[in-house]
Every structure is written in C-alpha cells, then in structure tokens.
Design a protein around this motif. Structure first.
Motif, mmCIF file in Angstrom:
data_model
loop_
_atom_site.group_PDB
_atom_site.id
_atom_site.type_symbol
_atom_site.label_atom_id
_atom_site.label_comp_id
_atom_site.label_asym_id
_atom_site.label_seq_id
_atom_site.Cartn_x
_atom_site.Cartn_y
_atom_site.Cartn_z
ATOM 1 N N UNK A 43 1.424 -0.583 -8.125
ATOM 2 C CA UNK A 43 0.555 -0.286 -6.646
ATOM 3 C C UNK A 43 2.080 -1.864 -5.749
ATOM 4 N N UNK A 44 1.570 -1.556 -4.541
ATOM 5 C CA UNK A 44 2.489 -1.602 -3.245
ATOM 6 C C UNK A 44 1.557 -2.407 -2.392
ATOM 7 N N UNK A 45 1.540 -4.127 -1.697
ATOM 8 C CA UNK A 45 0.777 -3.689 -1.232
ATOM 9 C C UNK A 45 1.768 -4.827 -0.154
ATOM 10 N N UNK A 46 1.538 -4.713 0.865
ATOM 11 C CA UNK A 46 2.427 -4.864 2.116
ATOM 12 C C UNK A 46 1.097 -5.875 3.121
ATOM 13 N N UNK A 47 2.317 -6.805 3.193
ATOM 14 C CA UNK A 47 1.485 -7.815 3.579
ATOM 15 C C UNK A 47 2.458 -8.183 4.765
ATOM 16 N N UNK A 48 1.335 -8.659 6.059
ATOM 17 C CA UNK A 48 2.218 -9.201 6.996
ATOM 18 C C UNK A 48 1.680 -11.436 7.355
ATOM 19 N N UNK A 49 2.019 -12.140 7.752
ATOM 20 C CA UNK A 49 1.388 -13.686 7.399
ATOM 21 C C UNK A 49 1.099 -13.705 9.037
ATOM 22 N N UNK A 50 -0.308 -14.015 8.397
ATOM 23 C CA UNK A 50 -1.542 -14.757 8.977
ATOM 24 C C UNK A 50 -1.708 -16.455 9.129
ATOM 25 N N UNK A 51 -1.481 -17.113 9.575
ATOM 26 C CA UNK A 51 -1.581 -18.746 9.348
ATOM 27 C C UNK A 51 -1.032 -19.293 8.092
ATOM 28 N N UNK A 52 -1.217 -20.577 8.041
ATOM 29 C CA UNK A 52 -0.742 -20.675 7.428
ATOM 30 C C UNK A 52 -2.065 -21.097 6.081
ATOM 31 N N UNK A 53 -1.127 -21.460 4.678
ATOM 32 C CA UNK A 53 -1.859 -21.035 3.610
ATOM 33 C C UNK A 53 -2.257 -19.810 3.188
ATOM 34 N N UNK A 54 -1.893 -19.042 3.670
ATOM 35 C CA UNK A 54 -2.379 -17.039 3.254
ATOM 36 C C UNK A 54 -1.748 -16.853 1.446
ATOM 37 N N UNK A 55 -2.067 -15.469 1.790
ATOM 38 C CA UNK A 55 -1.846 -14.490 0.696
ATOM 39 C C UNK A 55 -0.416 -14.008 0.634
ATOM 40 N N UNK A 56 0.792 -14.370 2.754
ATOM 41 C CA UNK A 56 1.544 -14.326 2.335
ATOM 42 C C UNK A 56 2.385 -15.279 1.954
ATOM 43 N N UNK A 57 2.096 -16.691 1.702
ATOM 44 C CA UNK A 57 2.746 -17.736 2.264
ATOM 45 C C UNK A 57 2.584 -18.657 0.865
ATOM 46 N N UNK A 58 1.331 -18.020 0.138
ATOM 47 C CA UNK A 58 1.835 -17.695 -1.745
ATOM 48 C C UNK A 58 2.599 -17.530 -2.324
ATOM 49 N N UNK A 59 2.928 -15.979 -1.791
ATOM 50 C CA UNK A 59 3.920 -15.384 -3.078
ATOM 51 C C UNK A 59 5.309 -15.775 -2.006
ATOM 52 N N UNK A 93 -24.015 -4.550 6.945
ATOM 53 C CA UNK A 93 -23.382 -4.939 5.867
ATOM 54 C C UNK A 93 -21.947 -4.283 4.982
ATOM 55 N N UNK A 94 -21.818 -3.397 6.000
ATOM 56 C CA UNK A 94 -20.380 -2.889 5.564
ATOM 57 C C UNK A 94 -18.907 -3.876 6.323
ATOM 58 N N UNK A 95 -19.613 -4.008 7.840
ATOM 59 C CA UNK A 95 -18.921 -5.012 8.792
ATOM 60 C C UNK A 95 -18.384 -6.167 8.004
ATOM 61 N N UNK A 96 -19.614 -6.499 7.527
ATOM 62 C CA UNK A 96 -19.147 -8.188 6.926
ATOM 63 C C UNK A 96 -18.189 -7.238 5.393
ATOM 64 N N UNK A 97 -18.859 -6.485 4.819
ATOM 65 C CA UNK A 97 -17.468 -6.077 3.507
ATOM 66 C C UNK A 97 -16.043 -6.029 3.573
ATOM 67 N N UNK A 98 -16.110 -5.193 5.070
ATOM 68 C CA UNK A 98 -14.543 -4.537 6.482
ATOM 69 C C UNK A 98 -13.723 -6.035 6.156
ATOM 70 N N UNK A 99 -14.700 -7.318 7.164
ATOM 71 C CA UNK A 99 -14.048 -8.311 6.641
ATOM 72 C C UNK A 99 -13.619 -8.718 6.161
ATOM 73 N N UNK A 100 -14.514 -8.724 4.867
ATOM 74 C CA UNK A 100 -14.088 -9.524 3.299
ATOM 75 C C UNK A 100 -12.183 -9.276 3.179
ATOM 76 N N UNK A 101 -11.918 -8.012 3.291
ATOM 77 C CA UNK A 101 -10.684 -7.638 3.071
ATOM 78 C C UNK A 101 -9.683 -8.893 4.204
ATOM 79 N N UNK A 102 -8.875 -9.104 3.456
ATOM 80 C CA UNK A 102 -7.571 -10.824 4.381
ATOM 81 C C UNK A 102 -6.524 -9.286 5.591
ATOM 82 N N UNK A 103 -6.915 -10.337 6.747
ATOM 83 C CA UNK A 103 -6.295 -10.199 7.165
ATOM 84 C C UNK A 103 -4.663 -9.617 7.348
ATOM 85 N N UNK A 104 -4.543 -10.126 6.366
ATOM 86 C CA UNK A 104 -2.750 -10.298 6.530
ATOM 87 C C UNK A 104 -2.353 -9.030 5.215
#
Length: 246
Positions: free
Chosen positions: A214-230, A65-76
């Motif tokens: 707060x400040x988020x540090x993002x790194x682009x990870x494929x098309x259409x993610x959070x990075x591309x939105x911003x 259950x914990x592993x699934x929650x961790x993977x829910x965090x964006x890879x970006x």
C-alpha cells in the motif's frame, strides 16, 4: 424517511415537539423535521435531546456514530492506495514538480521512477536550481539488511542489483548544488517520497515487493502528526547514511 425510533420514544414519554424543542433550544419545526423527515441534529443538540428522553443518542440517530468514525481518520490522510502499482508515475512526478523548498527520497532502489520517467534527473536538477533542497537516500547493496530484504522478497540478488542501478541513475546529480545523494543500510519499513508538506509513503510488507504494497498520501496538518513522524524517520536515517561522491 421518518425516524420511527424517535417518534416511539417521544410518544412513550409524552413528549410533544414543542416540549422537546424547549429543552434543546431549537424551534419546534426542527423537532418535527427530526421525526417526520429523519433529519439528524447537530451532535450537541442530539446529546441534549437524548439525555432528556433517556435514550442512547446513537440509537436515535445512527448517522452520528458514522460521523464520529469518519472524523477518527487522520486529517493528514489524503488518499490510500491498495498497492504502489495502482499509481501512475505521473503522481510522483507531479509531487516533485510542486516542491518549492525540499524533496526527500528514502528507498532501497525504486528504479521504476527512472524507468517510467527518464527525465527524472532533469526535473530534480531544475528543482534544485530553483532553490529546492533535494536529499536522496538509496540502499547500500553490500549491507546485510538490504540483502535480507532481497531474500524475504524471494528476489535473490535482484534487490542488490536494483540498488546499484538506482545509484547509477542518481550519481550524475552528485555535483549539482542543492542535491545530496547518500546510501543507507537501515531496515526499511517504508519507502518515502516527500515534497514540502506532502508525502507518498509506500509501506513494506514482509515477502512482498514494494510495488504490491500500500501507499499512503499524506499532507502535513500541524505539528506532531503522522507526517512529522515519518519526516523525522527520514532525518534519522539520513544522519546514518553515507555520502556518495561524484
């Protein structure tokens, strides 16, 4: 540490290590380690075992259950900082120094950059000389949206003077090939600092100065993610912004 829940379920159902190993396609020694050493199998194997035992997989192996929650965090998401004040200016400087293709800055003022790093213009000039496209959008001090932000932050006319100061800082760059400076009057939900496929995103909170948000540090990870939105939001603001002439 033994997995007592798994042991009890197996005993209640009459399951041996060999029998459970057979239905899950693993070695009996693996099942023994699940029980006696508390090892957690791979998710697919755990699901097969739980189905055979008639038990909830997370009841048998809570770590899944914990592993699934961790993977829910964006890879970006590289890092999350509680407030901008937690970041030394070197983080921003290093980000810009690594850029090879583009630098985008979307702020109202962010005069802390020049105040803490007076050679910022030299750095941007050098990046442009090396072929990096630099776009800087600062707040229009005369725009009602900018002035409203000042009232919300309880800074009075402070934000307007900071916008004018930011413009003075950046204006010497207007004649540098590859660098564009514009002013905007959009409602600024986030301050954005982009270098190629990395971005520092300073969220804005009503009534709080940007240094306390707060400040988020993002790194682009494929098309259409959070990075591309911003990144797309920057492009939209840029199209509405007004060029500053030298």
């Amino acid at each position: 540490m033994q997995n007592e829940r798994l042991r009890a379920v197996m005993e209640a159902g009459g399951w041996t290590h060999a029998a459970l190993a057979d239905v899950t396609g693993v070695d009996p020694k693996s099942v023994e380690r699940w029980v006696n050493l508390g090892r957690t199998p791979r998710r697919a194997t755990a699901l097969a075992a739980a189905e055979a035992l008639g038990e909830d997989v997370h009841a048998l192996w809570p770590a899944l259950r914990q592993a699934r929650a961790a993977r829910a965090v964006s890879p970006e998401l590289v890092a999350l900082y509680g407030q901008r004040a937690d970041l030394p200016v070197s983080v921003f400087v290093d980000l810009f120094s690594q850029a090879r293709q583009r630098i985008d800055v979307l702020v109202y003022a962010a005069v802390f950059l020049h105040e803490a790093y007076p050679r910022l213009n030299d750095l941007l000039h050098q990046r442009a000389d090396d072929g990096c496209a630099v776009r800087i959008a600062v707040g229009d001090a005369d725009d009602p949206n900018v002035q409203q932000r000042g009232r919300e932050e309880k800074f009075g006319h402070g934000i307007e003077s900071r916008c004018r100061l930011a413009l003075l800082h950046y204006r010497p760059l207007t004649d540098v090939p590859g660098i564009e400076l514009r002013t905007h009057g959009t409602t600024l939900y986030n301050s954005l600092y982009r270098a190629d496929d990395q971005m520092l995103l300073n969220a804005h909170v009503w009534g709080v100065n940007a240094y306390g948000a707060p400040v988020w540090h993002l790194r682009r990870h494929g098309d259409g993610g959070m990075f591309d939105t911003y990144a797309g939001s920057f492009d939209a603001v840029w199209e509405m912004a007004h060029p500053v002439e030298g």
